[in-house]
Design a protein around this motif. Structure first.
Motif, PDB file in Angstrom:
ATOM      1  N   ASN A   1     -41.393 101.477 -68.309  1.00 13.45           N
ATOM      2  CA  ASN A   1     -41.039 102.876 -68.046  1.00 13.45           C
ATOM      3  C   ASN A   1     -39.564 103.021 -67.723  1.00 13.45           C
ATOM      4  OD1 ASN A   1     -43.581 103.879 -68.528  1.00 13.45           O
ATOM      5  ND2 ASN A   1     -44.201 103.796 -66.380  1.00 13.45           N
ATOM      6  N   ARG A   2     -39.007 102.093 -66.968  1.00 13.87           N
ATOM      7  CA  ARG A   2     -37.584 102.148 -66.623  1.00 13.87           C
ATOM      8  C   ARG A   2     -36.728 101.969 -67.879  1.00 13.87           C
ATOM      9  NH1 ARG A   2     -34.260 103.644 -62.429  1.00 13.87           N
ATOM     10  NH2 ARG A   2     -36.207 103.417 -61.309  1.00 13.87           N
ATOM     11  N   GLU A   3     -37.137 101.060 -68.769  1.00 12.59           N
ATOM     12  CA  GLU A   3     -36.391 100.853 -70.013  1.00 12.59           C
ATOM     13  C   GLU A   3     -36.451 102.087 -70.908  1.00 12.59           C
ATOM     14  OE1 GLU A   3     -38.001  97.252 -71.659  1.00 12.59           O
ATOM     15  OE2 GLU A   3     -37.095  96.023 -70.089  1.00 12.59           O
TER      16      GLU A   3
ATOM     17  N   LEU B   1     -33.781 106.986 -73.054  1.00 15.29           N
ATOM     18  CA  LEU B   1     -33.737 108.442 -73.190  1.00 15.29           C
ATOM     19  C   LEU B   1     -32.448 109.007 -72.601  1.00 15.29           C
ATOM     20  CD1 LEU B   1     -37.433 109.349 -72.345  1.00 15.29           C
ATOM     21  CD2 LEU B   1     -36.306 109.544 -74.568  1.00 15.29           C
ATOM     22  N   ARG B   2     -32.036 108.495 -71.460  1.00 17.01           N
ATOM     23  CA  ARG B   2     -30.798 108.973 -70.853  1.00 17.01           C
ATOM     24  C   ARG B   2     -29.599 108.635 -71.743  1.00 17.01           C
ATOM     25  NH1 ARG B   2     -31.736 111.296 -66.151  1.00 17.01           N
ATOM     26  NH2 ARG B   2     -33.505 110.627 -64.911  1.00 17.01           N
ATOM     27  N   ALA B   3     -29.614 107.492 -72.400  1.00 18.42           N
ATOM     28  CA  ALA B   3     -28.530 107.127 -73.317  1.00 18.42           C
ATOM     29  C   ALA B   3     -28.487 108.095 -74.496  1.00 18.42           C
ATOM     30  CB  ALA B   3     -28.713 105.695 -73.806  1.00 18.42           C
ATOM     31  N   LEU B   4     -29.657 108.488 -74.998  1.00 19.75           N
ATOM     32  CA  LEU B   4     -29.698 109.461 -76.089  1.00 19.75           C
ATOM     33  C   LEU B   4     -29.098 110.795 -75.657  1.00 19.75           C
ATOM     34  CD1 LEU B   4     -33.228 108.844 -77.639  1.00 19.75           C
ATOM     35  CD2 LEU B   4     -31.011 108.436 -78.728  1.00 19.75           C
ATOM     36  N   ILE B   5     -29.395 111.189 -74.435  1.00 17.95           N
ATOM     37  CA  ILE B   5     -28.881 112.457 -73.919  1.00 17.95           C
ATOM     38  C   ILE B   5     -27.360 112.397 -73.803  1.00 17.95           C
ATOM     39  CG2 ILE B   5     -28.801 113.935 -71.884  1.00 17.95           C
ATOM     40  CD1 ILE B   5     -31.765 113.086 -71.494  1.00 17.95           C
ATOM     41  N   ARG B   6     -26.855 111.271 -73.292  1.00 17.46           N
ATOM     42  CA  ARG B   6     -25.409 111.125 -73.148  1.00 17.46           C
ATOM     43  C   ARG B   6     -24.705 111.251 -74.499  1.00 17.46           C
ATOM     44  NH1 ARG B   6     -26.779 107.207 -69.462  1.00 17.46           N
ATOM     45  NH2 ARG B   6     -26.527 105.542 -70.975  1.00 17.46           N
TER      46      ARG B   6
ATOM     47  N   ARG C   1     -28.140 113.781 -78.143  1.00 19.20           N
ATOM     48  CA  ARG C   1     -29.244 113.746 -79.090  1.00 19.20           C
ATOM     49  C   ARG C   1     -30.569 114.188 -78.474  1.00 19.20           C
ATOM     50  NH1 ARG C   1     -26.676 111.513 -83.171  1.00 19.20           N
ATOM     51  NH2 ARG C   1     -25.514 109.596 -82.962  1.00 19.20           N
ATOM     52  N   GLY C   2     -30.544 115.162 -77.588  1.00 15.36           N
ATOM     53  CA  GLY C   2     -31.801 115.649 -77.019  1.00 15.36           C
ATOM     54  C   GLY C   2     -31.643 116.123 -75.597  1.00 15.36           C
ATOM     55  N   ARG C   3     -32.724 116.618 -75.083  1.00 13.24           N
ATOM     56  CA  ARG C   3     -32.771 117.116 -73.710  1.00 13.24           C
ATOM     57  C   ARG C   3     -33.864 116.355 -72.999  1.00 13.24           C
ATOM     58  NH1 ARG C   3     -34.679 121.145 -70.307  1.00 13.24           N
ATOM     59  NH2 ARG C   3     -36.324 121.983 -71.568  1.00 13.24           N
ATOM     60  N   PHE C   4     -33.586 115.882 -71.808  1.00 14.87           N
ATOM     61  CA  PHE C   4     -34.518 115.058 -71.051  1.00 14.87           C
ATOM     62  C   PHE C   4     -34.902 115.760 -69.768  1.00 14.87           C
ATOM     63  CE2 PHE C   4     -35.127 111.522 -67.939  1.00 14.87           C
ATOM     64  CZ  PHE C   4     -36.289 111.008 -68.492  1.00 14.87           C
ATOM     65  N   VAL C   5     -36.187 115.911 -69.543  1.00 10.55           N
ATOM     66  CA  VAL C   5     -36.674 116.512 -68.307  1.00 10.55           C
ATOM     67  C   VAL C   5     -37.448 115.429 -67.570  1.00 10.55           C
ATOM     68  CG1 VAL C   5     -38.150 118.271 -67.292  1.00 10.55           C
ATOM     69  CG2 VAL C   5     -36.854 118.774 -69.376  1.00 10.55           C
ATOM     70  N   ASP C   6     -37.051 115.128 -66.356  1.00  7.11           N
ATOM     71  CA  ASP C   6     -37.709 114.093 -65.574  1.00  7.11           C
ATOM     72  C   ASP C   6     -39.017 114.641 -65.006  1.00  7.11           C
ATOM     73  OD1 ASP C   6     -38.446 112.007 -63.969  1.00  7.11           O
ATOM     74  OD2 ASP C   6     -36.490 111.780 -63.032  1.00  7.11           O
ATOM     75  N   VAL C   7     -40.128 114.227 -65.560  1.00  2.89           N
ATOM     76  CA  VAL C   7     -41.432 114.734 -65.142  1.00  2.89           C
ATOM     77  C   VAL C   7     -42.008 113.932 -63.973  1.00  2.89           C
ATOM     78  CG1 VAL C   7     -41.980 115.670 -67.400  1.00  2.89           C
ATOM     79  CG2 VAL C   7     -42.670 113.338 -66.840  1.00  2.89           C
TER      80      VAL C   7
END
Length: 65
Positions: free
Chosen positions: A42-44, A49-54, A57-63
């Motif tokens: 999960n951490r990986e 996902l955070r790297a993609l956002i930087r 390339r997308g929006r990340f919502v921490d659920v």
């Protein structure tokens, strides 16, 4: 095979029972090992996902928080 380390920990029995059931394993060792593997995976995934956002390339919502 990775090195093994024996340790003693205090765990909530009800939570451990739920984890065994949820993970589909029969032993406490298997449940703890799977839970640790899942936590690392999960951490990986979160880091990827955070790297993609930087890179825009997308929006990340921490659920989880």
């Amino acid at each position: 095979m990775a090195a093994k380390h024996r340790t003693s920990v205090l765990l909530d029995e009800a939570l451990l029972r739920k984890a065994r059931r949820a993970l589909g394993v029969s032993s406490n060792t298997e449940a703890i090992t799977r839970a640790l593997e899942d936590a690392v995976a999960n951490r990986e995934i979160e880091r990827s996902l955070r790297a993609l956002i930087r890179h825009g390339r997308g929006r990340f919502v921490d659920v989880y928080r």
